[in-house]
Write an enzyme that holds these catalytic residues in place. Structure first.
Site, PDB file in Angstrom:
ATOM      1  N   GLU A 149       1.036  -1.441  -0.007  1.00  0.00           N
ATOM      2  CA  GLU A 149       0.053   0.215   0.256  1.00  0.00           C
ATOM      3  C   GLU A 149       1.443   1.243  -0.209  1.00  0.00           C
ATOM      4  O   GLU A 149       2.252   1.058   0.761  1.00  0.00           O
ATOM      5  CB  GLU A 149      -0.767   0.386   1.413  1.00  0.00           C
ATOM      6  CG  GLU A 149      -2.354  -0.280   0.761  1.00  0.00           C
ATOM      7  CD  GLU A 149      -3.058   1.200   0.108  1.00  0.00           C
ATOM      8  OE1 GLU A 149      -2.592   2.038  -0.013  1.00  0.00           O
ATOM      9  OE2 GLU A 149      -4.435   0.683   0.559  1.00  0.00           O
ATOM     10  N   ARG A 164      -7.317   0.125  12.697  1.00  0.00           N
ATOM     11  CA  ARG A 164      -6.252   0.866  12.739  1.00  0.00           C
ATOM     12  C   ARG A 164      -5.837   1.812  11.350  1.00  0.00           C
ATOM     13  O   ARG A 164      -6.993   1.856  10.831  1.00  0.00           O
ATOM     14  CB  ARG A 164      -5.752  -0.564  11.702  1.00  0.00           C
ATOM     15  CG  ARG A 164      -6.299  -1.254  11.077  1.00  0.00           C
ATOM     16  CD  ARG A 164      -5.335  -1.816   9.935  1.00  0.00           C
ATOM     17  NE  ARG A 164      -5.369  -2.374   8.125  1.00  0.00           N
ATOM     18  CZ  ARG A 164      -5.378  -1.592   7.763  1.00  0.00           C
ATOM     19  NH1 ARG A 164      -4.813  -0.693   7.120  1.00  0.00           N
ATOM     20  NH2 ARG A 164      -5.830  -2.184   6.214  1.00  0.00           N
ATOM     21  N   ASN A 170      -5.531   3.302   8.244  1.00  0.00           N
ATOM     22  CA  ASN A 170      -5.383   3.673   7.197  1.00  0.00           C
ATOM     23  C   ASN A 170      -4.298   3.808   6.418  1.00  0.00           C
ATOM     24  O   ASN A 170      -2.975   4.647   6.533  1.00  0.00           O
ATOM     25  CB  ASN A 170      -6.656   2.718   6.121  1.00  0.00           C
ATOM     26  CG  ASN A 170      -6.952   2.043   4.688  1.00  0.00           C
ATOM     27  OD1 ASN A 170      -5.988   0.980   5.066  1.00  0.00           O
ATOM     28  ND2 ASN A 170      -7.617   2.096   4.384  1.00  0.00           N
ATOM     29  N   ASP A 226     -12.547  -5.780  10.986  1.00  0.00           N
ATOM     30  CA  ASP A 226     -14.194  -6.258   9.395  1.00  0.00           C
ATOM     31  C   ASP A 226     -14.397  -5.083   8.918  1.00  0.00           C
ATOM     32  O   ASP A 226     -15.536  -6.086   8.412  1.00  0.00           O
ATOM     33  CB  ASP A 226     -14.636  -6.937  11.426  1.00  0.00           C
ATOM     34  CG  ASP A 226     -14.938  -5.857  11.546  1.00  0.00           C
ATOM     35  OD1 ASP A 226     -15.938  -4.453  11.785  1.00  0.00           O
ATOM     36  OD2 ASP A 226     -16.170  -5.764  12.565  1.00  0.00           O
ATOM     37  N   ASN A 254      -9.196   5.930   3.047  1.00  0.00           N
ATOM     38  CA  ASN A 254      -8.797   5.342   2.302  1.00  0.00           C
ATOM     39  C   ASN A 254      -7.865   6.791   1.226  1.00  0.00           C
ATOM     40  O   ASN A 254      -7.189   8.221   1.905  1.00  0.00           O
ATOM     41  CB  ASN A 254      -9.140   4.616   1.517  1.00  0.00           C
ATOM     42  CG  ASN A 254      -8.272   3.658   1.229  1.00  0.00           C
ATOM     43  OD1 ASN A 254      -6.839   3.757   1.023  1.00  0.00           O
ATOM     44  ND2 ASN A 254      -8.868   2.300   0.940  1.00  0.00           N
ATOM     45  N   ASP A 279      -9.275   3.260  -3.965  1.00  0.00           N
ATOM     46  CA  ASP A 279      -8.405   2.391  -2.760  1.00  0.00           C
ATOM     47  C   ASP A 279      -7.967   3.993  -2.641  1.00  0.00           C
ATOM     48  O   ASP A 279      -8.190   4.691  -2.572  1.00  0.00           O
ATOM     49  CB  ASP A 279      -7.511   1.603  -3.100  1.00  0.00           C
ATOM     50  CG  ASP A 279      -7.577   1.114  -2.242  1.00  0.00           C
ATOM     51  OD1 ASP A 279      -6.644   1.349  -1.003  1.00  0.00           O
ATOM     52  OD2 ASP A 279      -7.192  -0.064  -2.328  1.00  0.00           O
TER      53      ASP A 279
END
Length: 309
Positions: free
Chosen positions: A19, A109, A111, A129, A157, A208
């Site tokens: 990423e 978390r 990102n 999740d 994102n 993304d």
């Protein structure tokens, strides 16, 4: 519409969940993360687009993004907060956010993240999740104070600013949209917004990470779609870069002339059968798109001053 094909970087070890490629102009290096491995990875990029890895550093249990810091080294969105990785590659946790952290599946978390035109850092979160509404977006001001900007996101994102700094784009992969927000450069505040890219009814995947080029056009990695797409500021699809693995996660302009687009990919969620059919999953890919971009923004506050407001 133009169609291009990206080439895999076969001399660099694949990531588990690659990423956030970012061009660190000061060090003249590409940095990116392997989220699940908790790694920050570094490489050079030649004028011909040859990528050569020069370092790997541990940043946390998970690392969502990496950006350069004016104080030296890099700031990371790691685990449930912000971490400084010094120039020698030693991590130091600076802020553990009150509403974030924990372990899968209930925890959250960090990102994706990026730096605005004046040097503030923005970092988003998501739940392990991927539950709806669990993500937020945070801003680190130049005095080190950390503020909540947006809540009720799902997978915060890619984030990018136009050249004039008056518009900020933010992808929410859970909603499968990219929104354009009015942006106040003086305060770092988000204003009214509109949807620019909507893939919620598109079987191709979800937006993304992303990059912006020198013509203020967006390059959006389509997770699950094996593509990076170039969109105009009004959302017109202009170019598709095909990537021969489905989980395209982000992209950045890199190299001495910023004329190569480096694309990260991931093995996350792929079955054994899919991995066998996509042997380059997790690798970086490179394409020369015919336009140039800008280097990563640099966080310009003192890293030792970071604190939750």
């Amino acid at each position: 519409m133009d169609t291009l094909t990206a080439t895999p970087v076969t001399d660099v070890r694949p990531a588990v969940h690659g990423e956030g490629p970012t061009w660190d102009a000061t060090r003249r290096e590409l940095v990116w993360v392997d989220i699940d491995a908790g790694e920050v990875r570094r490489a050079t990029v030649s004028p011909a687009g040859v990528v050569a890895e020069v370092g790997v550093h541990r940043g946390g249990a998970t690392v969502g993004f990496v950006v350069p810091a004016a104080d030296g080294g890099w700031l990371l969105g790691a685990d449930g907060g912000f971490t400084h990785l010094d120039p020698e590659g030693e991590p130091r946790v600076l802020v553990a956010l009150d509403r974030e952290g924990g372990t899968a599946p209930d925890g959250t978390r960090m990102n994706d993240g990026a730096v605005d035109p004046v040097g503030r850092l923005f970092g988003g979160t998501m739940a392990f999740d991927e539950r709806t509404g669990a993500g937020s977006l945070y801003r680190v001001d130049l005095d080190g104070s950390v503020h909540t900007v947006l809540t009720d996101l799902t997978i915060s994102n890619g984030i990018e600013w136009t050249a004039d700094g008056r518009t900020v784009y933010l992808a929410d992969s859970g909603a499968a949209t990219v929104r354009a927000y009015d942006y106040d450069v003086e305060t770092g505040s988000f204003g009214a917004s509109r949807v620019v890219v909507d893939l919620s009814d598109d079987d191709a995947g979800a937006p993304d990470g992303m990059a912006i080029d020198d013509e203020d056009h967006l390059w959006v990695a389509v997770w699950g779609g094996g593509q990076v797409r170039r969109y105009s500021p009004t959302g017109e699809l202009l170019t598709v870069v095909r990537v021969p693995t489905e989980n395209t996660s982000s992209c950045a302009f890199a190299g001495p002339e910023l004329d190569h687009l480096v694309i990260s990919t991931s093995t996350q969620g792929l079955s054994d059968e899919a991995r066998a059919a996509q042997p380059d999953a997790g690798r970086l890919f490179v394409v020369r798109p015919g336009v140039t971009g800008t280097p990563a923004g640099v966080y310009r506050g003192p890293v030792d001053a970071l604190h939750q407001a």
